[in-house]
Design a protein around this motif. Structure first.
Motif, short mmCIF file in Angstrom:
data_model
loop_
_atom_site.label_atom_id
_atom_site.label_comp_id
_atom_site.label_asym_id
_atom_site.label_seq_id
_atom_site.Cartn_x
_atom_site.Cartn_y
_atom_site.Cartn_z
N ARG B 203 0.82 -1.20 0.00
CA ARG B 203 0.00 0.00 0.00
C ARG B 203 0.86 1.26 0.00
O ARG B 203 0.57 2.23 -0.69
CB ARG B 203 -0.93 0.00 1.22
CG ARG B 203 -1.77 1.26 1.31
CD ARG B 203 -2.66 1.26 2.54
NE ARG B 203 -3.77 0.35 2.41
CZ ARG B 203 -4.92 0.67 1.80
NH1 ARG B 203 -5.07 1.85 1.26
NH2 ARG B 203 -5.89 -0.20 1.73
N ILE B 204 1.94 1.22 0.77
CA ILE B 204 2.80 2.40 0.83
C ILE B 204 3.41 2.68 -0.54
O ILE B 204 3.42 3.82 -1.00
CB ILE B 204 3.90 2.21 1.90
CG1 ILE B 204 3.27 2.27 3.29
CG2 ILE B 204 4.96 3.29 1.77
CD1 ILE B 204 4.22 1.96 4.41
N ILE B 205 3.87 1.61 -1.21
CA ILE B 205 4.44 1.82 -2.55
C ILE B 205 3.35 2.32 -3.50
O ILE B 205 3.54 3.31 -4.21
CB ILE B 205 5.06 0.51 -3.09
CG1 ILE B 205 6.33 0.18 -2.28
CG2 ILE B 205 5.40 0.65 -4.56
CD1 ILE B 205 7.04 -1.08 -2.73
N ALA B 206 2.20 1.67 -3.48
CA ALA B 206 1.17 1.99 -4.47
C ALA B 206 0.50 3.33 -4.21
O ALA B 206 0.29 4.10 -5.13
CB ALA B 206 0.12 0.88 -4.51
N SER B 207 0.19 3.64 -2.95
CA SER B 207 -0.61 4.84 -2.76
C SER B 207 0.19 6.03 -2.21
O SER B 207 -0.31 7.14 -2.21
CB SER B 207 -1.85 4.55 -1.91
OG SER B 207 -1.52 4.49 -0.55
N HIS B 208 1.42 5.80 -1.75
CA HIS B 208 2.19 6.96 -1.28
C HIS B 208 3.41 7.24 -2.13
O HIS B 208 3.72 8.38 -2.41
CB HIS B 208 2.61 6.76 0.18
CG HIS B 208 1.45 6.83 1.12
ND1 HIS B 208 0.98 8.01 1.63
CD2 HIS B 208 0.65 5.86 1.60
CE1 HIS B 208 -0.06 7.76 2.40
NE2 HIS B 208 -0.28 6.46 2.41
N LEU B 209 4.12 6.18 -2.54
CA LEU B 209 5.33 6.43 -3.33
C LEU B 209 5.01 6.73 -4.79
O LEU B 209 5.41 7.76 -5.31
CB LEU B 209 6.28 5.22 -3.25
CG LEU B 209 6.97 5.03 -1.91
CD1 LEU B 209 7.83 3.77 -1.93
CD2 LEU B 209 7.84 6.23 -1.59
N LEU B 210 4.23 5.86 -5.43
CA LEU B 210 4.01 6.03 -6.87
C LEU B 210 3.37 7.38 -7.22
O LEU B 210 3.85 8.04 -8.14
CB LEU B 210 3.20 4.85 -7.43
CG LEU B 210 3.96 3.51 -7.46
CD1 LEU B 210 3.14 2.42 -8.14
CD2 LEU B 210 5.30 3.66 -8.18
N PRO B 211 2.33 7.81 -6.49
CA PRO B 211 1.77 9.13 -6.86
C PRO B 211 2.79 10.26 -6.76
O PRO B 211 2.72 11.23 -7.50
CB PRO B 211 0.64 9.33 -5.86
CG PRO B 211 0.25 7.96 -5.44
CD PRO B 211 1.53 7.18 -5.44
N ASN B 212 3.74 10.13 -5.86
CA ASN B 212 4.78 11.14 -5.75
C ASN B 212 5.83 11.01 -6.85
O ASN B 212 6.67 11.88 -7.01
CB ASN B 212 5.47 11.05 -4.38
CG ASN B 212 4.70 11.80 -3.32
OD1 ASN B 212 4.68 13.02 -3.32
ND2 ASN B 212 4.03 11.07 -2.45
N LEU B 213 5.77 9.89 -7.57
CA LEU B 213 6.76 9.65 -8.62
C LEU B 213 6.21 10.01 -9.99
O LEU B 213 6.94 10.01 -10.97
CB LEU B 213 7.15 8.17 -8.64
CG LEU B 213 7.94 7.66 -7.45
CD1 LEU B 213 8.00 6.15 -7.50
CD2 LEU B 213 9.34 8.23 -7.46
#
Lengths: 329, 300
Positions: B203-213
């Motif tokens: 979830r952290i990768i999908a909803s916090h990291l990716l949108p910031n990328l």
């Protein structure tokens, strides 16, 4: 007993040796109380909080015991801890600007906090809950603000959102890690009021980490004073201020500006010296190199154990009762 | 009094505009972008005329007029004809199908793979991250064109194998960029905060990291479209790319390479011009998307 921390130690490998950020910390938290943890930067208070949450950096080594409602948290897998985080124990970070995701609306972040622990919830329910949470932390016009991004909020409003996120699942323990440090004084008071209201409404136990004794005096029931990775004094809030038993606490209190003294006459007291590095604690009492009352041969040999000085009041000082009270010189 | 009321309602409208659904807002910011919007129009136009070539092209594919031979641009043949009398505009449109398809397919493939692996390498770290990064390092030291040429030779030079070969190298660049960004994002407080609410790594990768990328990935992807088209042209130019009767802009360039300094040099200019326009458009669109996707409306 909500939380029992026993002999907690946290260390990190660094280039200049092992940094022992926290050593031998023990305390207990009762249901519904507000406990303050005071200490300067690097005293290990935030590390203690992160250890309870299980969100320390991977390099950290944790020993000792953290029992939440009797359940041991140290050594649980990340997966098991995920169940606890956010639902049973939640945390409010110091700077809401950096602790909120800049590319998610506050609503999305509130809703995520709920969804993580209630996967089956409908999106209408989620949104309603998010609006309710914003309303609860005193954000006006929550229906409209919910679709805004964090940068569209003021500092105080952001911190309210953070608190909203942390109480989304009505945790039993709320850890507030310097929640007011990044805010100006009037907003600080508002945010503390929000915390207090939340606590009254939900019966949450609060662990308030701060370096501001004024905040502690206003909010906490019990106080722990930390210095250089260890506890130096633990007491109910009034005895700590009026029957101070540790020279470090006395130094902190003496260095507060006071309304009843003329500021022009004398400069504020400051504790001489600097806190030691966590890679090289002094032998014996960690405060002795800076302590006006230290005695060679007694203070620099063994780490002082807690000494009971009153009801629920301990001080880790071998010279408890011996050192002259009053304004330090 | 009415003045005050108006000011207040005006303010409210302004506020609502800035806060209406993020998708609408992103669209609006993109539409207002000075370079990205025209570029998008041009790129869509290119896609339409190339893939609609069967209908749009003035002459059927490969229709020779040996008696006519090579002629310069004229009203009958806008871009002239090549040495065997084929209408050059029609040829370019058909060749564009291959070039554009390869460019877009490679970009999509290498972005997907590169972003996923880069995010994992950055967030999970450990030996998995090390392994992934050493693989990207490996691709860094191997001469790319030679490697691609060998792969394409080995698998047979069809557009599909070219896409696979280009994507096999292309993902490493994106993976490295994404990993670097993730390494810095990982230390941000909001990632700790996300852990603090009990979010899982996925979830952290999908909803916090990716949108910031998104910004950085979109830019990397646009660069990857451009570089895929160029590398494909290079391959075809060297003779390792698409083989006749298939043709691409690069292959056309290669065939026209001998005409430098003759009066048939237009055969070189036109495919080159199409490559240039496509690459520029894709880059400008990437810029526009990056600006539009940043909620604070600032440059990253």
């Amino acid at each position: 007993m909500l939380l029992e921390v026993e002999n907690l130690s946290i260390s990190f490998p660094t280039e200049s040796g092992i940094a022992r950020a926290v050593e031998g910390v023990s305390f207990r938290l009762l249901e519904g109380e507000t406990m303050g943890i005071v200490g300067e930067s690097g005293s290990g208070k935030s590390m203690t909080a992160m250890a309870i949450m299980g969100i320390l950096p991977r390099a950290a080594t944790v020993t000792g015991s953290i029992r939440f409602r009797g359940r041991e948290l140290v050594g649980l897998s990340d997966e098991e801890l995920r169940e606890v985080r956010g639902r049973d124990i939640a945390i409010v970070f110091q700077d809401a600007l950096t602790a909120l995701n800049p590319v998610m609306t506050v609503g999305e972040q509130l809703m995520e906090a709920v969804r993580v622990h209630r996967p089956g919830i409908t999106s209408a329910q989620l949104r309603a809950r998010a609006v309710e949470l914003l309303d609860l932390v005193g954000i006006p016009d929550p229906e409209r603000r919910i679709d805004r991004y964090p940068h569209e909020f003021s500092g105080g409003m952001r911190q309210r959102v953070m608190i909203g996120v942390s109480i989304a699942n009505e945790p039993d323990l709320l850890i507030a890690d310097e929640p007011t440090t990044a805010l100006d004084v009037t907003v600080q008071a508002q945010v503390l009021d929000v915390l207090r209201e939340v606590q009254q409404r939900t019966g949450t136990t609060v662990m308030l980490i701060t370096h501001d004794l004024g905040v502690i005096a206003g909010v906490a029931d019990r106080v722990i004073v930390m210095y250089a990775g260890g506890i130096v004094e633990a007491a109910d809030v009034d005895p700590l201020f009026y029957e101070t038993a540790h020279p470090y606490t006395a130094g902190l209190l003496a260095s507060l500006p006071r309304m009843d003294r003329r500021s022009g006459d004398e400069p504020l007291y400051q504790i001489p010296g600097q806190p030691p590095l966590s890679t090289a604690w002094p032998a014996g009492c960690r405060f002795f190199p800076r302590c006006a009352h230290a005695v060679a041969g007694r203070c620099d040999t063994v780490v002082p154990p807690p000494v009971t000085v009153g009801a629920d009041h301990t001080a880790n000082c071998v010279r408890v009762g011996e050192w002259p009270k009053g304004v330090p010189t | 009094m009415s003045g005050v009321g108006q000011a207040v309602s005006g303010e409210l409208i302004g506020e609502q505009q800035s806060s209406t659904g993020s998708a609408v807002q992103i669209m609006r910011r993109f539409l207002r972008h000075r370079l990205a919007m025209p570029s998008l129009v041009v790129l869509v136009l290119l896609l339409v005329v190339c893939f609609g070539a069967a209908v749009i092209a003035p002459y059927p594919r490969g229709l020779q007029d040996l008696l006519l031979g090579p002629t310069g641009p004229s009203p009958e043949h806008w871009l002239g004809t090549d040495e065997i009398g084929r209408d050059y505009l029609s040829e370019i449109l058909y060749a564009g199908q291959v070039s554009l398809a390869i460019g877009l397919a490679v970009a999509v493939l290498s972005t997907l793979v590169g972003t996923a692996l880069g995010a994992i390498a950055g967030y999970v770290g450990g030996w998995i991250g090390e392994l992934l990064m050493r693989i990207t390092d490996l691709f860094l030291i191997v001469p790319a064109i030679a490697l691609i040429a060998i792969i394409v030779q080995g698998l047979g030079p069809s557009p599909v194998t070219i896409v696979l070969a280009l994507a096999a190298l292309g993902w490493t660049y994106i993976a490295r960029v994404v990993r670097g960004q993730v390494l810095s994002l990982r230390e941000r407080d909001f990632i700790d905060a996300a852990r603090g609410i009990g979010a899982s790594s996925v979830r952290i990768i999908a909803s916090h990291l990716l949108p910031n990328l998104v910004g950085i990935v979109v830019v990397a992807m646009s660069l990857s479209v451009a570089s895929a088209i160029i590398v494909e042209s290079t391959l075809s130019f060297l003779g390792f790319g698409v083989q006749p009767p298939d043709t691409s802009w690069g292959a056309m360039l290669s065939q026209a390479a001998g005409y430098v300094g003759t009066d048939r040099v237009y055969l070189l200019y036109f495919p080159g011009l199409f490559i240039l326009v496509t690459v520029l458009c894709v880059n400008f669109i990437g810029d526009g998307l990056r600006d539009a996707l940043d909620p604070q409306g600032k440059q990253l």
